[in-house]
Scaffold this active site. Sequence first.
Site, PDB file in Angstrom:
ATOM      1  N   HIS A  83      19.058 -15.367 -40.547  1.00  0.00           N
ATOM      2  CA  HIS A  83      18.275 -15.227 -41.772  1.00  0.00           C
ATOM      3  C   HIS A  83      17.476 -16.478 -42.107  1.00  0.00           C
ATOM      4  O   HIS A  83      16.279 -16.409 -42.376  1.00  0.00           O
ATOM      5  CB  HIS A  83      19.204 -14.888 -42.942  1.00  0.00           C
ATOM      6  CG  HIS A  83      18.497 -14.801 -44.258  1.00  0.00           C
ATOM      7  ND1 HIS A  83      18.315 -15.894 -45.081  1.00  0.00           N
ATOM      8  CD2 HIS A  83      17.918 -13.752 -44.880  1.00  0.00           C
ATOM      9  CE1 HIS A  83      17.649 -15.514 -46.161  1.00  0.00           C
ATOM     10  NE2 HIS A  83      17.390 -14.226 -46.063  1.00  0.00           N
ATOM     11  N   HIS A 135      24.337  -4.890 -44.326  1.00  0.00           N
ATOM     12  CA  HIS A 135      23.441  -6.025 -44.489  1.00  0.00           C
ATOM     13  C   HIS A 135      23.942  -7.224 -43.700  1.00  0.00           C
ATOM     14  O   HIS A 135      24.979  -7.818 -44.028  1.00  0.00           O
ATOM     15  CB  HIS A 135      23.366  -6.366 -45.988  1.00  0.00           C
ATOM     16  CG  HIS A 135      22.448  -7.476 -46.334  1.00  0.00           C
ATOM     17  ND1 HIS A 135      22.906  -8.673 -46.829  1.00  0.00           N
ATOM     18  CD2 HIS A 135      21.098  -7.583 -46.266  1.00  0.00           C
ATOM     19  CE1 HIS A 135      21.885  -9.472 -47.073  1.00  0.00           C
ATOM     20  NE2 HIS A 135      20.776  -8.834 -46.732  1.00  0.00           N
TER      21      HIS A 135
END
Length: 259
Positions: A55, A13
């Site tokens: 992100h 991730h």
Amino acid sequence: MSRIPRRPRVVAHRGASGTLPEHTLAAYEQALREGADGLECDVRLTSDGHLVCTHDRRIDRTSTGTGLVSEHTLDSLSDLDFGSWHPSDDAEPAGVLTLDTLIELVLDHKAPTKLFIETKHPVRYGGLVESRLLGTLSRYGLATPPSANHARVVVMSFSAAAVWRVRRSAPLLPTVLLGEMSRYLGGGAAMTVGATAVGPSIRALHRHPDLVDRAAAAGRATYCWTVDEPDDIRLCRDLGVGWIATNHPGRTRELLEAR
């Protein structure tokens, strides 16, 4: 005789982000060294149309700069440090990571690692994000795999419209509809947009463990995020989750293989 489920595949991730700064080349290289089966990234468009791996809408948290990604050019982002903010002793200054660089890392790796790309929404550029993404994948020959099973790239989003845009334009690319609500993922949304997998959070999976079987009955895989704790990893394994996103790919893989 009871069937022993195949272990979930481990997806790093934002790279090995538990130990190194997220979305940096070093974090992804570390994830590959730790044996990750897949790499996950988030992509956003710069003001001059480049896809970069980050992100947040703003760059304040993970860089030495400020402001929205969408208001910066690639050159202005390249002048910033995206690595030194991390508390790790091994963290070093790092430039912004472009999607092109990450794709080249995956393609150069000796093992057939999958790249899971999440498009972020809502954004000011709307569907242009998916359009630019598919254009980039086409340049590398990744947008039209021979089959979903042989695809090197999976596209994901919390936006059903984004998933539908990808399925409509590149029907052989696997897609994941992400979400927190079991009713949303297990109901008609995934079917309507043609998602090949559903992506619940680990919290949602605890509340609705039947989601994995329901997805399988509809011919869909399950991708669960973000799975770091040993009990959560075991739950995903026991339920038959196909892919788990974790900040600690090496540690997670060791636990899965030490059953």
